[in-house]
Structures are given as C-alpha cells and as structure tokens.
Design an enzyme around this catalytic site. Structure first.
Site, PDB file in Angstrom:
ATOM      1  N   GLY A 144      35.654   6.551  14.368  1.00 52.11           N
ATOM      2  CA  GLY A 144      34.413   7.277  14.602  1.00 52.11           C
ATOM      3  C   GLY A 144      33.238   6.435  15.053  1.00 52.11           C
ATOM      4  N   ASP A 145      33.386   5.110  15.092  1.00 50.59           N
ATOM      5  CA  ASP A 145      32.272   4.251  15.522  1.00 50.59           C
ATOM      6  C   ASP A 145      32.817   3.063  16.321  1.00 50.59           C
ATOM      7  OD1 ASP A 145      29.610   3.427  15.745  1.00 50.59           O
ATOM      8  OD2 ASP A 145      29.694   2.222  13.925  1.00 50.59           O
TER       9      ASP A 145
END
Length: 610
Positions: A144-145
């Site tokens: 997610g990052d």
C-alpha cells in the site's frame, strides 16, 4: 575539549532499554511518521531498527490501533527481499516497531545519483520487488505504500522492501493520507486517490511508476503540488517509456504501460504474470534475444495464405436454362385458364378491401401509463410497462431530489392514455451532479468554511492539530481532497492548525556540586578531554524529570560553556516520558564564569551561570 556527535549517546551513559529486550540507540532518521533509532537486541546482540511513532500522530486512536494491528500481523512475513518486522507494541501512548536493520541506500537516493539505470540492473531490482510483493499478496498482505524511499539496496546488491503494514494503516485514515500525500503522490494508483483501499493491483501500479523512473530518470507524472500530481495520475494517460528513453526495448515499455493502466482490470491480474514477463526479459538479455514483443499487443493475426491457395475456385457453370415451351395459340377468344385467373383476382381484391376497411374502422387498444412509476427502481418500472404491453425506453439524467437509480419522470406522464406497443420513456436519476470540491488548504478557517458552503458542501466536522510549520488558524488538511469531484451537499472535514505544540513545563532543573572524586581534575566519564588551561575544574550534577504528559521520545541536550569561551555538548540523548535525567558535567573556570544550558527537543528550558 573534544565535542561529541549530536546523535551519539555520551560515553559511559546507559542507553534506555525497551521491554527489557531492546537497547535504544541514537536516532538515525526522521521520517514522516516515525523517528528511527539504531538499536540492539540484548539477548542475541544483533542490530535492529527501532521505529517510534511521532508524537503528532499518537492522538489519532483509529490510526494507532490499525497501525499496531497491521504491524503485529506482518511479523509472519519471511522473505529475503522483505525487511522483517520483528515485534510491535504500544508504550506510553505511542507505537514502537522493531524491524530488521538493513544497511544500504534507499532506491530514491540511488535514482537521484545515477538514473537512468542500465536495463539489466533495473530488471533485477523490479524482479526482486515483484517476487517480494507476490509472496506478500499470496500470504494475504498488501503493502500500500510502494515508493523508492521504502526500497533499500544493500552494499552487496540485495533488495529489501520496508514499511510493510504502514500502507494499509494510512489508507484507513483520511487525515493520515493527507500527511502521506507529499511523499506518495508520485506513486499512488488513481483508484487509491479516489478513496479505494489499496490492493495487489495498486501495488503493481506503484511498481510500474518506479520502473519508469529508474529507466527515464524522472517520475512519470509531476506537478507543482501533490494534489495536482495525484490528479495527473487520475486523468493523464500513462506516458511511453520509449519516448523518454529510446534505448528501452518494446517489451519493457509494454510491461511498464500495462502496470500503469488507469483501469485496475487492465493491469496484471496478479504479479505472477509480471514475473513471467520480467523473467522473459532477463533471459532475453542474457541470451541476446530480441525484445520486440509487448504484453499490450493483441495476438498476431493469422498469416495470409499463399497467393495460389487463396485463388478462388472457379464457380460451377450455371445449369442450362430450359427452353421455354411455347403453348400453341388457340383460335377464337380467351382461354379457360385466363378466365379462372381473372375470377380469383376479383375475389382477392374484394377480400383485401374489406379487410382494410375493418382495420381502419377498428378502435385501437388504449393503455393507461401508471402514475406510480415515479419513485420505482429502473428494473421494477420497466417490468410494469412490459406487463401492460408498453415498451420501456430508459433515459438518464442528474437529479438533486431523487436517489440514484430511481425513476423521477415519465414521457408520456402518468395517467396518460397510449396505444399498446408504444414506447414510454423512463427518466432515471443519476443522483446529484458532482461538482469540484474547492481546495481550501492554507486558508483561514472562516474563509475556508465560507468557500465550501458557497460551493454547496456541508462541513461535517473540524479538528484541530498542532503543527510546527502551519500557522495557527489555517487549514492544514481536508477530506475529501480539493480538486476532486463529489455530489453537492456531501460532507467535507477540515483539520485546522493549533500552531506549535507547547512543551510541557519540566520540573525545575537542579544544578548542584557533584560528590567529591578521588582525583580532582580528572573528567567525569563521557565528558571528553578538557582544553589546556589553568582554570580550575569543577563537577556539577544536572537533574530533572521528563513530564509524564510528554508524547513520545524527548530529546535532551546539555551544553557547557567554559570560562575561556569554549563550548561542548556533554549530554545528548532521548528519554521517554516519566524518565529522570541525571548527569554529571565538568565545567572549567572559577565560580560565576561558566554556563550550563539545558535543551528539551531543541528548546532552551534552563540556563544557569555557575
């Protein structure tokens, strides 16, 4: 006198120990969300990274809870290309995460120095990242990052992905997303910008942006602000890598374009497909094979048949026409067959005229359009019309008063009489027409509220947060983001700066003579070697507590100024809330000629001349 490094603990000082297991060392990095310390696991002696959540985020209970849960869950991940999360817990209002210590340079810094990379180097880095992500996705975890700052290249060339668990936590809090946006905007998938939770396909999109940057030397989308950059990801088509770097082969250009498709369904379904293509590229590079294929190209058409096989076979000759047999003419008036034909024609004409007359004089069947169609769902209203023998035709338009998917009007209107089999138009609501949310970040609260209300939006809540850089009373974040589309009367939340956070008042700092030592003139442990001077040397005890109300680690520095004007830092360490600071300093000079200054988080809290 020798001066110590600002980030090092004084020689002889005992570092704090967390959970009776980890020795907290010097602070080595200040990230968006964490202070990172070098640490040591006491039992094994191995070096670890200890990440402590920054104080400004500890008040967000939802974020803290999600972060702790995610960090604890990813401790199960074991992969050579993932920096292992060893342990995570909550202590004194903050979150502490212990991870594997990875020595090396992050990929962002390496891109700044040497991009564009050689193709073979790029392929190896992407392959390592894809293998780590595929393993995590198969295990049920999303990063997610994904961005170059979270990818470490070790001195021996190994690739390590860091910060697993943080991305999902960021996505769970819109306010936290605003803080992450400046660093993540260049790599965030468009659907995540629109509010969807990250998944394996959004990780793939971010990896595609990094692949582009390694070979082009710059990010695929850039703009003056993070929000404008996110908007380009949302609306602009993915750029061609070959246009930025003509040396890139079509296969790699196609892989990059497929990773960066706006529609998640158009990307790789799983990273297993990406791994196959990247392995094919690496094998081609090793064996000097062409890379003129692309995963985006359609399947090649069937080769046309050779000319001789495509020659159409000669059509069979038409059957010979039979010679028309001529009837022998009869003499003396019309034939019997002709009289029969005329009679049949007269009968048919009579029947036809009679039928047309009946049709024209018949009254057509009339059907009443139901009055209760308005408010029905599209499928229900269509079904009612079909049962009555009418043909529904659906038209759609925005409507502020009728929910999306419901009929708000008909043509003809309800109770009208129409012939059976005729069409009836159903006007179906598309909901409220979306409008652009004003960007009010950086504006005074009153002005921001006025602008949002004028644009037709409702303020749901306004929170206040401390900020070291944004003046008090200014909007520091908004949810949803300015520049995005939303329906009128929808809610907008604001986060307003409270200015700099005040430091909790420490207890008075005591500076007293230290107990006598056996050999006067010898410096206390950790103070360094005094400068050559004839001034007398004294030892003083500096002591004070760290307030229990403090949030997160508190940085303490003690600086001594000697009679000859020289200064040295004799204490430089982090303390947790509730700790007692006690340290013996050595001053050189007569009474009233030396000075002691105490700093807490780089703010002067005590100054005394002794």
């Amino acid at each position: 006198m020798s001066s110590e490094s600002p980030s090092a603990n004084p020689v002889g000082a005992t570092p704090p120990v967390l959970r009776n297991r980890y020795e907290l060392g010097e602070r080595v990095a200040d990230g968006t969300f964490f202070y990172t310390h070098r640490g040591r696991e006491l039992e094994s002696g191995r070096t670890v990274a200890i990440k402590v959540l920054r104080p400004e985020f500890t008040s967000d209970e939802a974020f803290v809870s999600r972060l702790l849960s995610e960090a604890q869950s990813v401790t199960s991940l074991r992969h050579p290309n993932i920096a292992q999360v060893i342990e995570a817990w909550q202590e004194r209002g903050t979150v502490v995460i212990v991870t594997e210590w990875v020595r090396g340079i992050n990929l962002k810094e390496r891109i700044r120095r040497v991009a564009p990379f050689p193709l073979a180097v790029t392929v190896d880095i992407v392959l390592a990242c894809a293998e780590a992500l595929h393993y995590a996705h198969e295990s049920g975890y999303i990063h997610g990052d994904i961005r170059p700052d979270n990818i470490i290249i070790t001195p021996d060339g190994r690739v390590k992905l860091t910060d697993f668990g943080l991305g999902a936590s960021i996505a769970a809090s819109t306010r936290i997303q605003m803080n992450a946006l400046p660093q993540a905007a260049h790599y965030t998938a468009p659907e995540v910008t629109q509010g969807r939770h990250p998944d394996s396909r959004s990780d793939a999109y971010s990896l595609g942006c990094i692949l582009y940057e390694m070979l082009a030397g710059n990010v695929p989308f850039d703009a003056e602000t993070p929000i404008a950059t996110a908007a380009r990801h949302l609306h602009d088509p993915p750029p061609s890598l070959r246009a930025a770097n003509p040396a890139v082969p079509p296969a790699v250009d196609g892989i990059t374009l497929k990773l960066m498709q706006k529609d998640p369904k158009a990307r790789y379904v799983t990273l297993e497909g990406l791994l196959r293509d990247i392995h094919a590229v690496r094998d081609a590079l090793k064996n000097d094979r062409p890379l003129n294929w692309s995963p985006l190209k359609p399947a090649p058409e069937t080769e046309p048949l050779p000319q001789k096989t495509r020659t159409r076979a000669a059509a069979p000759p038409p059957p010979p026409r039979r010679a028309r047999r001529e009837e022998p003419e009869t003499e003396g008036g019309p034939s019997f067959k002709l009289l029969i034909a005329l009679g049949l024609l007269i009968v048919l004409m009579f029947v036809g005229f009679f039928g047309v007359g009946m049709f024209l004089t018949r009254t057509p069947e009339q059907v009443t359009v139901p009055a209760d169609l308005v408010g029905m769902g599209e499928a229900e209203a269509s079904g009612v019309l079909e049962k009555l023998g009418l043909v529904p035709q659906v038209r759609r338009d925005f409507n502020d008063r009728v929910p999306e998917g419901k009929v708000f009007d008909t043509d003809p209107k309800g109770t009208s009489e129409v012939r059976a089999g005729k069409p009836v138009v159903l006007w179906v609501s598309q909901g409220t027409q979306p409008v652009t949310i004003p960007d009010v970040v950086g504006k005074e609260l009153d002005d921001a509220q006025k602008e949002l209300r004028t644009a037709g939006f409702v303020l749901s809540d306004t929170k206040e947060e401390f900020s070291e850089v944004i003046p008090k009373g200014e909007v520091m974040a908004q949810v949803p983001l300015g520049g995005t589309q939303a329906a009128k009367k929808s809610s907008v939340s604001l986060v307003v700066s409270k200015g700099k956070e005040p430091i909790p008042e420490p207890q008075p700092v005591d500076v007293d003579p230290a107990p006598e030592i056996d050999e006067p003139g010898e410096p206390a442990p950790g103070t360094g070697t005094p400068s050559a001077t004839n001034a007398p040397e004294r030892q003083l005890e500096v002591a004070f507590p760290i307030s229990e109300r403090s949030q997160g680690p508190q940085h303490v520095r003690i600086i001594v100024r000697h009679e000859d004007g020289t200064e040295e830092t004799q204490y430089d360490r982090d303390h947790m809330p509730g700790d007692q600071v006690a340290h013996t300093v050595v001053v050189q000079g007569t009474e009233g000629k030396t000075q002691i200054r105490v700093y807490l988080n780089d703010r002067l809290i005590h100054r005394e001349t002794r």
